[in-house]
Each structure stands twice: as C-alpha cells, then as structure tokens.
Design a protein around this motif. Structure first.
Motif, PDB file in Angstrom:
ATOM      1  N   VAL A   1       0.853  -1.184   0.000  1.00 20.95           N
ATOM      2  CA  VAL A   1       0.000   0.000   0.000  1.00 20.95           C
ATOM      3  C   VAL A   1       0.889   1.235   0.000  1.00 20.95           C
ATOM      4  N   ARG A   2       0.725   2.084  -1.003  1.00 24.32           N
ATOM      5  CA  ARG A   2       1.564   3.275  -1.123  1.00 24.32           C
ATOM      6  C   ARG A   2       0.790   4.575  -0.882  1.00 24.32           C
ATOM      7  N   ALA A   3      -0.547   4.501  -0.903  1.00 22.77           N
ATOM      8  CA  ALA A   3      -1.374   5.681  -0.676  1.00 22.77           C
ATOM      9  C   ALA A   3      -2.768   5.230  -0.251  1.00 22.77           C
ATOM     10  N   LEU A   4      -3.468   6.129   0.445  1.00 20.27           N
ATOM     11  CA  LEU A   4      -4.804   5.825   0.953  1.00 20.27           C
ATOM     12  C   LEU A   4      -5.821   6.833   0.420  1.00 20.27           C
ATOM     13  N   VAL A   5      -7.060   6.384   0.311  1.00 16.72           N
ATOM     14  CA  VAL A   5      -8.198   7.267   0.053  1.00 16.72           C
ATOM     15  C   VAL A   5      -9.156   7.100   1.220  1.00 16.72           C
TER      16      VAL A   5
ATOM     17  N   ALA B   1      -2.657  12.168  10.312  1.00 14.03           N
ATOM     18  CA  ALA B   1      -1.655  13.209  10.081  1.00 14.03           C
ATOM     19  C   ALA B   1      -0.242  12.643  10.074  1.00 14.03           C
ATOM     20  N   ALA B   2      -0.015  11.592  10.881  1.00 12.35           N
ATOM     21  CA  ALA B   2       1.325  11.016  11.020  1.00 12.35           C
ATOM     22  C   ALA B   2       1.566   9.824  10.103  1.00 12.35           C
ATOM     23  N   CYS B   3       0.553   9.416   9.372  1.00 13.31           N
ATOM     24  CA  CYS B   3       0.661   8.230   8.528  1.00 13.31           C
ATOM     25  C   CYS B   3       1.854   8.348   7.579  1.00 13.31           C
ATOM     26  N   ALA B   4       2.606   7.270   7.453  1.00 15.97           N
ATOM     27  CA  ALA B   4       3.764   7.279   6.565  1.00 15.97           C
ATOM     28  C   ALA B   4       3.357   7.304   5.105  1.00 15.97           C
ATOM     29  N   LYS B   5       2.073   7.075   4.842  1.00 20.25           N
ATOM     30  CA  LYS B   5       1.581   7.018   3.476  1.00 20.25           C
ATOM     31  C   LYS B   5       0.581   8.151   3.247  1.00 20.25           C
ATOM     32  N   PRO B   6       0.642   8.813   2.108  1.00 22.08           N
ATOM     33  CA  PRO B   6      -0.242   9.953   1.859  1.00 22.08           C
ATOM     34  C   PRO B   6      -1.704   9.545   1.817  1.00 22.08           C
ATOM     35  N   VAL B   7      -2.568  10.486   2.230  1.00 23.10           N
ATOM     36  CA  VAL B   7      -4.004  10.199   2.313  1.00 23.10           C
ATOM     37  C   VAL B   7      -4.783  11.242   1.512  1.00 23.10           C
TER      38      VAL B   7
END
Length: 259
Positions: free
Chosen positions: A48-52, A95-101
C-alpha cells in the motif's frame, strides 16, 4: 452487521470507506476503532503506497452521534472521554501516517469529523460538500480540530466567526480558504480520488514520507491541542446546557445533519 469501515484495494491504493450511512457516518467508538484498525493494516502492508478516505451515503460524517451521547445518561462523561480520545487518536494517526491520504468528500461534514478531513494531504470536495460546527447550537464544546487545526487553515478571525455563529462553510469557500485542494463533480469523485492517490503512490516513497513530515503539523503540539479540546468537551458535555441542547437538537430532527 456490515463493517463500519470498508477497506477496498486497488493496486497500490487502499480505499477506506466510512460505512455507517443510515446514521450519516456519525462517529461512535466502534467506527473509530475500525478506522484505526484499517490504518494499522494499511501501514503494515508494504504494497500500500497511498490511501483514500471516503464515505458511503450522502454524508462524509456528521461527527459524534448526538443520540448515542444522549442515551448514555450518567455515563456520558466516560463515553465522551472514550469517543473523543479515539477521535483524537484517529486524527493524529492520519496526520502522522507514513503514506499519503486523499480525502474524498462528497457530502456534509459536521462536528468532530472535520479533523479527519483536515488531517489528510489532498482533500477533494464536490458541490455537495459542506462543513458546519454546530457546537454552539447543540451545547457542546468544539472537538475534532475545530480549534486545534482549523485556524491554521483559514485564520483565527474566520475560525472564530464560523464557530461562534455556527456558519456553514460551502465547498467553494473551503477551496478558497485553503481547506480543500480541488472541486470535482460528484459523479467523478471516486475516479478523481483514486487518480490522485495513484499519482502520489507512483512517487518515491521516502521522499513522499519526508515531505509529509516536513509539511505536516507538529504532532506533539497537535496532540496537546486536541487533548485540550477533549478536556473542555468533557466539562461541557455534563452540563445542563448540553442536556437541553441535545434534547432540542434531537427533537428538531434536522434533515441536514440527522444524527
């Protein structure tokens, strides 16, 4: 019972869907725990490289479930401490997630749900999106980042006016004031959110992670500010004003933010 947060995978993108549409995705401890568990799973998955962050139904989320609060009776303080504590944890984790949201907001956002949106990196809104506090009408004290986060986006003067007068922030205003990234058509929201997440997921992961860390909030400071909100919230929620406000709010049966 359906999962309160759905996790859908599309290649390197994970889509987290708030899934309590019959209650306008209003926040209860079970939903927030499900969101935290979903974030745990996504962060642990190297694929997983990004989240929605999306939602089922016409509302992104109407914040804390007023009816659930009212039904607590003498246990309302303990319930509030748990709920707002979990909300604060979810906001900080996003806010701290290592992966962009990427947030896909195609409906109303009220109460403490605001922080879930403001903690994201890219915020897409449709014309159906809006942001309204409701605290001074219901009789609660602001939580979910309305004082801890919003002033940094729109300025102190606007933040005071919006909250003290319970003003609705439209999608267009959110975009103009820096709360949102882009205005998209409702019919295109899912595709646009996925495209934005894929675009970021294709970038160099370490660079993305460090960029987020540098551009994001000071996390200890954010947590302190959110915990101050929680302290004030817990003092207000046990008041006669809050009890009367909840009764009044629930009796009105507001269509815009039905809880």
């Amino acid at each position: 019972m359906s999962a309160l947060v759905l996790v859908e995978r599309d290649g390197a993108v994970a889509r987290l869907v708030l899934n309590r549409p019959a209650r306008h995705n209003s926040l209860v401890p079970e939903l927030l725990r499900a969101l935290l568990a979903a974030l745990d799973a996504c962060e642990a998955d190297d694929g997983v490289r990004a989240l929605v962050l999306a939602h089922a139904g016409p509302s992104f989320s109407t914040g804390g479930d007023v009816r659930a609060f009212y039904q607590q009776g003498e246990n309302i303080a303990a319930y509030g401490a748990e709920l707002v504590g979990l909300l604060n944890e979810a906001i900080v984790r996003l806010a701290a997630c290592a992966k962009p949201v990427v947030a896909a907001v195609d409906g109303t956002v009220t109460g403490g749900a605001l922080g879930l949106v403001l903690a994201c990196d890219i915020v897409l809104v449709s014309a159906r999106a809006s942001f309204t506090p409701y605290y001074v009408d219901v009789g609660f004290s602001p939580d979910g980042g309305w004082t801890a986060m919003l002033p940094a986006f729109i300025g102190s003067a606007r933040a005071r006016s919006v909250q003290l007068l319970n003003q609705r922030i439209s999608a267009e205003q959110a975009l103009a004031w820096g709360m949102a990234t882009k205005l998209v058509a409702s019919i295109d929201m899912a595709d646009q959110a996925l495209a934005s997440a894929r675009a970021v997921a294709a970038k160099v992961a370490g660079s993305v992670r460090r960029t987020r860390a540098l551009l994001g909030p000071d996390l200890p400071q954010l947590l302190d500010a959110l915990e101050r909100e929680r302290s004030e919230f817990l003092q207000q929620v046990v008041s006669t004003e809050a009890q009367q406000g909840m009764q009044r709010f629930l009796s009105q049966g507001s269509q815009a933010v039905q809880r």
